[in-house]
Enzyme design. Sequence first.
Site, PDB file in Angstrom:
ATOM      1  CE  LYS A  35      -4.212  -1.776   2.058  1.00  0.00           C
ATOM      2  NZ  LYS A  35      -5.049  -1.956   3.224  1.00  0.00           N
ATOM      3  CB  THR A 122     -15.394   1.717  14.428  1.00  0.00           C
ATOM      4  OG1 THR A 122     -15.530   2.731  13.424  1.00  0.00           O
ATOM      5  CG2 THR A 122     -16.730   1.507  15.131  1.00  0.00           C
ATOM      6  CB  CYS A 261     -18.421   0.004   8.515  1.00  0.00           C
ATOM      7  SG  CYS A 261     -16.798   0.716   8.202  1.00  0.00           S
TER       8      CYS A 261
END
Length: 438
Positions: A35, A122, A261
Site C-alpha cells: 500500500k 471504530t 463497517c
Amino acid sequence: MRMSVIGTGYLGAVHAVCMAHLGHDVVAYDTDASKIDMLSAGSSPFYEPGFDELLGTVLATGRLRFTKSPVEAVSGATVHFVCVGTPQLPGSDAADVQYVDGAFRMVAENADCDGLIVGKSTVPVGTAQRLAAELATSPLGLELAWNPEFLREGKAIEDTLRPDRLVFGVTSEHAEKTLQEVYGPIIDAGTPHLTSDLATSELVKVAANAFLATKISFINAMAEVCDLVDADVVTLSRALGYDDRIGARFLNAGLGFGGGCLPKDIRAFSARAGELGASHALRFLHEVDKINIRQREKAVEVARAAVGGEFLGKSIAVLGAAFKPNSDDVRDSPALNVAAAMHLKGADVRVHDPKAIENARARFPTLGYFDSAEAACRNADLIVLATEWEEYCTIDPVAFRSVVREPRLLDTRNAIDRQYWSDAGWQMFGLGRGGPKA
Ligand SMILES: NC(=O)c1ccc[n+]([C@@H]2O[C@H](COP(=O)([O-])OP(=O)(O)OC[C@H]3O[C@@H](n4cnc5c(N)ncnc54)[C@H](O)[C@@H]3O)[C@@H](O)[C@H]2O)c1
C-alpha cells in the site's frame, strides 16, 4: 501542524490526503508495504471517487509522504491519527482490537516529543479509557483523544472535508484545542463540533451505525410482509419517507447492508453490551442482523423461482460485486454473497462490476468475471441487479433484450424503473414487490 497517520486503508489514506489538503504536514505509515509503495507512487490501492486526483495534488505540494518506517512517521509529529482496522474476531461477534493496541504502542514507543494520539478506528466502548491508562505510564507527555469517523465509502473525500459533524472525545482542554486547530478550516466553514468524554465519543459511532442498520432492516422486514400480501414496498417506503419524523434516507428496501463497517460494527456493539452485562438492551440488533442476512437468502430463492425452480444449467448474470456503488470494497458484500450462493447451487454465475472485479476474484475465484455488463449478460436466463451502479440503472432495456436468452430481471435494489423495463418486454422480479414466491 506536523502529524502522523497510522494505517492507510480506506479511512487512513483518505484522512491523510485530506489533512495534507487542509495544509498540515503529514507522514502516513502502514504495515502493508505494498500500500505504501502504491500511495507513494500516486496510485490508490482502492477505488474512491476523487481520491487519485487529490492524492496527486497533495503529493506535489510535498505536504504528504508515505513511509514504511514507524520511526519516520512518528518522530517530530505532535498529533498522531490511528486509523487501523478493527475486523470481527474469527469465531466471535466481538471486534478484534489488536491492531489498534499495536498502533498505540508503536506510537508511544517511537514518539520523540509530547503529543496527542487520536483514535479514529471504530472500537468497543471502553477501549479508549484502557489505552489512556496505558499511555499515562509513558515518560513523554502523550495524551489520548477519540475522534470517530463517519465517512461513507464512495463519498469519502466529501465526507472528510465537509462532514455532518465532528466529535471530539477528550480528557483535557489542551486536547480539545489541538483538535480544533487540526480541523480549523472545517470548523470555520460552520461544521457542528461536539466535545465529549471518551466513552461517549466511542459510542456515537457504533450507535449511529446501529441506527442506520436498524432503519435498513426495518424496511426490509416490511418488504417481507409486502411479499406475503402482494403489496409494494417501494411505494410504502416513499410514503413513509415523506414523514419528516421518519425521513426517506436509508429506507430503501432491497438486498440490505454489507461492507467493512455496518455488519461487524453492530455485532461488536452487541458483543460489548453482553460484556457490560446489558445484552438485553441491544438484543434487537441480532434481529436486525438476521433480517439483513435473510434478504440475501430471499434474493437467491426469488432468483431460483424466476428461472423455473432449478439453478442447474441456468446462466445468471450478476451486475455488481461491490457492497455499494462507487466503491471497490467487497468486504461482506451482499452482491457477492448472493452470486456465490447461486453458484454453489449449480448456476453458471457471470459477474460484472465497474471497479470491484479484482477484489471479487480474489475472494471468490470460481465465479465467472466479465469486463462489461453486456458480456456478463450474454445469453443469460436471468439478470440479477445486485449493486446499483449508475451504469446499470441506465441500461436500455429494449437494446438489451437481444443480449440475453430470457428477458428476466431481478432488481434486488429496487433501483430501476420497473414499468419501463416491463413495457420493453422484460419479466420483472424484486424483493417486497410480488413476483414468484420463494
Ligand atoms: N471504511 C470506512 O468506510 C470506515 C468509515 C468509518 C470508520 N471506519 C473504521 O476505520 C477503521 C479502518 O477501516 P478501513 O476500512 O480503513 O480498514 P482497512 O482494512 O481498509 O485498513 C486498515 C489498515 O490498517 C493497517 N494496519 C493494521 N495494523 C497496523 C499497524 N499496527 N500500523 C500501521 N498500519 C496498520 C492495515 O495494513 C490496513 O491497511 C475501522 O475501525 C473501521 O471500522 C471505516
